[in-house]
Design a protein around this motif. Structure first.
Motif, short mmCIF file in Angstrom:
data_model
loop_
_atom_site.label_atom_id
_atom_site.label_comp_id
_atom_site.label_asym_id
_atom_site.label_seq_id
_atom_site.Cartn_x
_atom_site.Cartn_y
_atom_site.Cartn_z
N PHE A 1 37.02 45.99 48.17
CA PHE A 1 37.08 46.64 47.20
C PHE A 1 38.20 47.41 46.29
N ARG A 2 38.99 47.42 47.96
CA ARG A 2 40.47 48.03 47.64
C ARG A 2 41.34 46.67 46.85
N LEU B 1 46.08 43.35 48.57
CA LEU B 1 45.25 42.96 49.90
C LEU B 1 45.79 41.38 50.03
N SER B 2 45.49 41.07 51.28
CA SER B 2 45.00 39.25 51.92
C SER B 2 43.61 39.26 52.54
N ALA C 1 43.61 46.80 43.50
CA ALA C 1 44.99 46.28 43.12
C ALA C 1 44.76 45.23 42.18
N LEU C 2 44.51 44.15 42.27
CA LEU C 2 44.60 43.90 41.27
C LEU C 2 43.65 44.30 39.89
N LEU D 1 38.77 36.38 44.71
CA LEU D 1 38.09 38.06 45.49
C LEU D 1 36.33 37.97 45.14
N ALA D 2 36.45 37.39 43.39
CA ALA D 2 34.82 37.57 43.47
C ALA D 2 34.29 36.35 44.13
N MET D 3 34.59 35.01 44.70
CA MET D 3 34.05 34.36 45.29
C MET D 3 33.65 34.78 47.17
#
Length: 145
Positions: A94-95, A14-15, A99-100, A131-133
């Motif tokens: 979360f989605r 997902l982007s 995926a990651l 994603l964490a950032m």
């Protein structure tokens, strides 16, 4: 949807663009109440104020009356729409994290079987950092309200 190549296959992720509100979260008007709302207020605004109200309501995806009521009742705190928007953003994150994590699990399984690190590991770990950032910025923005 973004895509990564791993083990010769294209793996979708997902982007940032995938944070569009799911249909079930879209509600422009406030929920009905038992007995209805008996009181009504008429607010006169200039054309410039009307444009600003419409833009803010459209951005929040609510009606102008709902925007005005939520802003007045919030008393300097976040509105229900703000909280809902944060929940939607966190759900999207979360989605993406799901995926990651699937990609990382597949890479770990391949590494355990072959003893070699996949070339795409660096790209996937960079996505995890991004994603964490993103989650940090969402929470920082929520704290700032």
């Amino acid at each position: 949807m973004g895509a990564l190549r791993w083990a010769g296959k294209e793996v979708t992720t997902l982007s940032d663009e995938s944070t569009e509100r799911p249909h079930r979260f879209r509600r422009e008007r406030r929920a009905n109440v038992l007995g209805g709302r008996q009181h009504r207020h008429i607010v006169k605004v200039t054309p410039e104020e009307e444009s600003l109200l419409l833009a803010k309501a459209q951005h929040a995806r609510v009606s102008v009356p709902r925007l005005l009521v939520e802003a007045a009742m919030a008393d300097g705190r976040e509105t229900a729409t703000d909280r809902q928007e944060l929940a939607i953003q966190l759900f999207g994150a979360f989605r993406l994290l799901s995926a990651l994590s699937n990609n990382i699990n597949q890479m770990a399984k391949a590494t355990n079987a072959t003893g070699e690190l996949p070339d795409e590991l660096g790209v996937t770990l960079a996505e995890v950092r991004r994603l964490a950032m993103r989650i940090d910025s969402l929470l920082d923005g929520y704290d700032a309200r």
